[in-house]
Scaffold this motif. Structure first.
Motif, PDB file in Angstrom:
ATOM      1  N   ILE A  25       0.834  -1.207   0.000  1.00  0.00           N
ATOM      2  CA  ILE A  25       0.000   0.000   0.000  1.00  0.00           C
ATOM      3  C   ILE A  25       0.869   1.257   0.000  1.00  0.00           C
ATOM      4  O   ILE A  25       2.061   1.216   0.315  1.00  0.00           O
ATOM      5  N   GLY A  26       0.251   2.358  -0.357  1.00  0.00           N
ATOM      6  CA  GLY A  26       0.956   3.630  -0.468  1.00  0.00           C
ATOM      7  C   GLY A  26       0.362   4.399  -1.639  1.00  0.00           C
ATOM      8  O   GLY A  26      -0.396   3.848  -2.430  1.00  0.00           O
ATOM      9  N   ASP A  27       0.767   5.673  -1.736  1.00  0.00           N
ATOM     10  CA  ASP A  27       0.166   6.558  -2.737  1.00  0.00           C
ATOM     11  C   ASP A  27       0.468   6.118  -4.170  1.00  0.00           C
ATOM     12  O   ASP A  27       1.401   5.361  -4.421  1.00  0.00           O
ATOM     13  N   LEU A  28      -0.290   6.671  -5.066  1.00  0.00           N
ATOM     14  CA  LEU A  28      -0.119   6.419  -6.500  1.00  0.00           C
ATOM     15  C   LEU A  28       1.290   6.838  -6.948  1.00  0.00           C
ATOM     16  O   LEU A  28       1.774   7.910  -6.598  1.00  0.00           O
ATOM     17  N   GLY A  29       1.933   5.973  -7.690  1.00  0.00           N
ATOM     18  CA  GLY A  29       3.208   6.339  -8.298  1.00  0.00           C
ATOM     19  C   GLY A  29       4.443   6.153  -7.431  1.00  0.00           C
ATOM     20  O   GLY A  29       5.555   6.469  -7.856  1.00  0.00           O
ATOM     21  N   VAL A  30       4.272   5.628  -6.223  1.00  0.00           N
ATOM     22  CA  VAL A  30       5.438   5.480  -5.339  1.00  0.00           C
ATOM     23  C   VAL A  30       6.307   4.290  -5.739  1.00  0.00           C
ATOM     24  O   VAL A  30       7.454   4.174  -5.319  1.00  0.00           O
TER      25      VAL A  30
END
Ligand code: GDP
Ligand code: MG
Length: 178
Positions: free
Chosen positions: A12-17
């Motif tokens: 999980i994590g923000d878009l584009g990481v």
């Protein structure tokens, strides 16, 4: 007797990481500048010979599309036993989102004993560390301890830095639970 364990691990994590990139690197040993943001949830399976009597089927859950909302449904989290929380070392906003992701995780899934599932923090794109905000980051050692991560790693899916190490740490913590 051989035993087989199926472990559901969320990325999980923000878009584009670099979530998809980390998974592809770990499972298929490849890297590309262009991964399509397929909509929905993707799975990747990595089979690990853990010890002489245990084979682990590591099921990595990738999110695509929904991460822009910053949280996921309970269904997605159900029966997960561990997570990688990823941010992009060159984008401060993605670091600021880490605690939101960790909070979302802990509010939607827990171990049988009520404890949080093991989570490892990945500071990804460390191959680009020259560009940007590293000096603005708090000491990740303290940050990760303070917020209940079982470890943190500077990773690069591009250069294959610390991806195996991070996964191994996570699986060790998962296997230590029972
Ligand atoms: P996701 O949205 O979190 O799944 O991110 P992606 O895996 O799609 O990656 C987003 C962009 O960052 C792509 O252009 C990747 O090639 C790039 N990327 C991912 N990981 C790394 C990395 O470790 N280093 C560099 N330089 N670029 C990366
Ligand atoms: Mg993706």
């Amino acid at each position: 007797m051989q035993q087989e364990r199926l472990l559901k691990v969320l990325v999980i994590g923000d878009l584009g990481v670099g979530k998809t990139s980390v998974i592809k690197r770990y499972v298929h040993q490849v890297f590309s500048q262009h991964y399509q943001a397929t909509i929905g949830v993707d799975f990747a399976l990595k089979v690990l010979k853990w010890d002489h009597k245990t084979v682990i089927r590591l099921q990595l859950w990738d999110i695509a599309g929904q991460e822009r909302y910053g949280n996921m449904t309970r269904v997605y989290y159900r029966e997960a036993v561990g997570a990688l929380v990823v941010f992009d070392m060159t984008r401060l906003s993605t670091f600021q989102a880490v605690l939101r992701w960790k909070g979302d995780l802990d509010s939607k899934v827990a171990l049988g004993n009520g404890r949080p599932v093991p989570a490892v923090l990945l500071a990804n794109k460390c191959d680009q560390r020259g560009q940007g905000l590293c000096s603005k980051l708090p000491k990740l050692e303290n940050f990760s301890k303070d917020h209940g991560f079982v470890g943190w790693y500077e990773t690069s899916a591009k250069d294959n830095t610390n991806i195996d190490g991070a996964m191994t740490r996570l699986v060790e913590c998962i296997m230590a639970v029972e």
